[in-house]
Scaffold this motif. Structure first.
Motif, PDB file in Angstrom:
ATOM      1  N   UNK A  76       3.923  13.908  -9.857  1.00 50.59           N
ATOM      2  CA  UNK A  76       4.959  14.946  -9.917  1.00 50.59           C
ATOM      3  C   UNK A  76       5.250  15.575  -8.564  1.00 50.59           C
ATOM      4  N   UNK A  77       4.802  14.912  -7.484  1.00 49.21           N
ATOM      5  CA  UNK A  77       5.100  15.383  -6.119  1.00 49.21           C
ATOM      6  C   UNK A  77       6.578  15.199  -5.816  1.00 49.21           C
ATOM      7  N   UNK A  78       7.130  16.068  -5.003  1.00 43.43           N
ATOM      8  CA  UNK A  78       8.494  15.837  -4.536  1.00 43.43           C
ATOM      9  C   UNK A  78       8.470  14.905  -3.324  1.00 43.43           C
ATOM     10  N   UNK A  79       9.411  13.984  -3.286  1.00 39.28           N
ATOM     11  CA  UNK A  79       9.570  13.117  -2.115  1.00 39.28           C
ATOM     12  C   UNK A  79      10.603  13.807  -1.218  1.00 39.28           C
ATOM     13  N   UNK A 136      11.071   8.877 -11.750  1.00 43.90           N
ATOM     14  CA  UNK A 136      11.234  10.330 -11.927  1.00 43.90           C
ATOM     15  C   UNK A 136      12.561  10.842 -11.394  1.00 43.90           C
ATOM     16  N   UNK A 137      13.547   9.954 -11.257  1.00 44.34           N
ATOM     17  CA  UNK A 137      14.890  10.425 -10.863  1.00 44.34           C
ATOM     18  C   UNK A 137      15.544  10.987 -12.119  1.00 44.34           C
ATOM     19  N   UNK A 195       0.841  -1.207   0.000  1.00 44.04           N
ATOM     20  CA  UNK A 195       0.000   0.000   0.000  1.00 44.04           C
ATOM     21  C   UNK A 195       0.874   1.254   0.000  1.00 44.04           C
ATOM     22  N   UNK A 196       1.905   1.192   0.854  1.00 44.55           N
ATOM     23  CA  UNK A 196       2.808   2.353   0.945  1.00 44.55           C
ATOM     24  C   UNK A 196       3.519   2.584  -0.377  1.00 44.55           C
ATOM     25  N   UNK A 197       3.898   1.438  -0.989  1.00 42.03           N
ATOM     26  CA  UNK A 197       4.625   1.540  -2.256  1.00 42.03           C
ATOM     27  C   UNK A 197       3.709   2.125  -3.335  1.00 42.03           C
ATOM     28  N   UNK A 198       2.449   1.689  -3.317  1.00 38.44           N
ATOM     29  CA  UNK A 198       1.507   2.210  -4.318  1.00 38.44           C
ATOM     30  C   UNK A 198       1.282   3.706  -4.119  1.00 38.44           C
ATOM     31  N   UNK A 199       1.170   4.093  -2.841  1.00 40.72           N
ATOM     32  CA  UNK A 199       0.957   5.521  -2.542  1.00 40.72           C
ATOM     33  C   UNK A 199       2.182   6.324  -2.998  1.00 40.72           C
ATOM     34  N   UNK A 200       3.355   5.730  -2.778  1.00 44.04           N
ATOM     35  CA  UNK A 200       4.604   6.389  -3.181  1.00 44.04           C
ATOM     36  C   UNK A 200       4.648   6.573  -4.699  1.00 44.04           C
ATOM     37  N   UNK A 201       4.342   5.468  -5.396  1.00 47.99           N
ATOM     38  CA  UNK A 201       4.370   5.511  -6.875  1.00 47.99           C
ATOM     39  C   UNK A 201       3.371   6.553  -7.391  1.00 47.99           C
ATOM     40  N   UNK A 202       2.218   6.629  -6.731  1.00 48.46           N
ATOM     41  CA  UNK A 202       1.186   7.580  -7.169  1.00 48.46           C
ATOM     42  C   UNK A 202       1.685   9.016  -6.987  1.00 48.46           C
ATOM     43  N   UNK A 255      12.017  12.873   4.992  1.00 48.14           N
ATOM     44  CA  UNK A 255      11.327  12.139   6.065  1.00 48.14           C
ATOM     45  C   UNK A 255      10.191  11.272   5.532  1.00 48.14           C
ATOM     46  N   UNK A 256       9.900  11.368   4.243  1.00 50.43           N
ATOM     47  CA  UNK A 256       8.819  10.560   3.675  1.00 50.43           C
ATOM     48  C   UNK A 256       9.261   9.104   3.552  1.00 50.43           C
ATOM     49  N   UNK A 257       8.277   8.222   3.591  1.00 52.86           N
ATOM     50  CA  UNK A 257       8.595   6.817   3.350  1.00 52.86           C
ATOM     51  C   UNK A 257       9.009   6.663   1.885  1.00 52.86           C
ATOM     52  N   UNK A 258       9.982   5.811   1.636  1.00 49.11           N
ATOM     53  CA  UNK A 258      10.392   5.534   0.256  1.00 49.11           C
ATOM     54  C   UNK A 258      10.886   4.096   0.158  1.00 49.11           C
TER      55      UNK A 258
END
Ligand code: FAQ
Length: 333
Positions: free
Chosen positions: A36-39, A235-236, A24-31, A42-45
């Motif tokens: 185009x959000x910046x990570x 997006x790196x 779920x976390x990974x999907x939220x991250x990918x989304x 302190x965000x999960x990655x």
């Protein structure tokens, strides 16, 4: 009797739950990345995202500080005070870029000491381009024009990298690189327009030696680039190695014409159908040889960095002692 199967049950369930949560976390991250959000730090990655960034950012930082060496070689021999002041400022800027980048990589949990240790023990890479020698003053102009030019082409898209601290560092770095590129091109223009025949020949010779290594800076062809696909998805990287190389060739050919130099590639020609310049084959054996540590100056470059590190130990110790003293004084106040 309790069997293994019985004792594994709850653990298994926990593992499954964890996996679902991870997913779920990974999907939220990918989304977020897709939007185009910046990570931020302190965000999960995903661990692989973190590792990929540390690999690329630290390689980039090492490139900046090793990149000070070929140009630093000419500070004492710059032909005028003006050129010396410009070169000093440029080399100092490269050192600053290295520091912003080490700081960006540190936000991902890898210390500067760890990164430098990897450089000094030959485990970490830095750009192949800095393993070539600077034989004449014209090399300094050509590094500004071609090497900084290639760096800008590669680095402007990194200002939109999905990892915030890297993207923000790149904005400032690109502004400075742009000045570096212009000063290099301007110094070559002066030599080509006002110089002697010998100076013009010196510029052409430098272009002949730096052209192909500059094209190699963009990395292996896309089909041989193991990291590109994933880095693009995250997006790196925003453009592939080959796309950037083509953009660089297209932008540089007219600059060479204006300068009055010939790029050393008989296959270089405009292709109206593709709307791009065609260019000759890159010697990938040479590229991998240099990346593998066997370029003309690899040993010398690494030895210079290790020497600087060893000789700078007293500075680091003094800075730490000063910081401790200030912290103690602040606590007492
Ligand atoms: N040299 O799968 P890919 C500057 C390695 S700064 C050495 O395509 P990736 C400023 C690559 O690391 C110039 N190694 O890798 C200045 C990977 O190995 P690994 C530096 C290279 O990361 C100017 C393997 O090959 N700029 O010039 C090179 O997706 C004047 C497979 O490659 C940056 O570093 C190479 N040329 O794409 C300073 C920009 N190419 O790590 C002083 C940031 C590839 O798996 C004076 N970096 N490799 O062991 C990037 O954009 C990317 O890392 C690429 C490579 C495009 C360099």
């Amino acid at each position: 009797m309790y069997t293994q199967a019985m004792s594994i049950g709850p653990q298994d369930q926990a593992a499954k739950l964890q996996t679902a949560e991870e997913q779920q976390r990974e999907e939220a991250f990918e989304a977020r990345v897709a939007e185009g959000d910046f990570i931020e730090a302190k965000d999960w990655m995903p661990e692989h995202y973190r590792k990929t960034l540390v690999r690329q950012i630290s390689q980039h930082a090492h490139s900046e500080i090793v990149g000070m060496l070929p140009e630093g070689n000419w500070i004492t021999r710059a032909p005028t005070l003006k050129r010396k002041a410009i070169l000093l400022a440029k080399v100092q800027d490269e050192g600053g870029h290295g520091l912003y980048l080490y700081s960006a990589a540190e936000t991902l949990g890898t210390s500067r000491d760890q990164m430098l240790d990897a450089l000094h023990t030959g485990k970490a890479k830095y750009s192949s381009i800095f393993n070539y020698p600077t034989l004449t003053w014209a090399d300094i102009g050509v590094i500004g024009w071609l090497v900084d030019g290639a760096a800008i082409m590669n680095q402007v898209p990194l200002c939109r990298c999905s990892y915030g601290p890297y993207a923000r560092a790149m904005i400032r770095i690109c502004r400075e690189e742009s000045f570096h590129q212009r000063q290099g091109y301007e110094s070559l223009l002066v030599m080509m327009r006002e110089g002697t025949d010998a100076q013009k020949a010196m510029v052409q010779d430098a272009v002949n030696r730096w052209w192909w290594p500059s094209l190699m800076m963009f990395g292996p062809a896309d089909k041989d680039s193991p990291n590109s696909e994933q880095s693009m998805r995250w997006g790196i990287k925003r453009l592939t190695n080959d796309e950037l190389r083509q953009k660089f060739v297209d932008a540089t050919v007219p600059q060479a014409e204006l300068l009055g130099v010939t790029l050393p590639d008989a296959a270089l020609q405009w292709n109206a159908e593709r709307d791009h310049y065609d260019f000759g084959a890159i010697d990938w054996n040479e590229f991998w040889r240099v990346v593998g540590g066997n370029g003309p100056c690899n040993t010398e470059r690494l030895a210079a960095r290790v020497k600087a590190w060893d000789e700078g130990e007293w500075v680091r110790e003094a800075a730490l002692a000063h910081a401790r003293k200030r912290a103690t004084a602040a606590q007492a106040a």
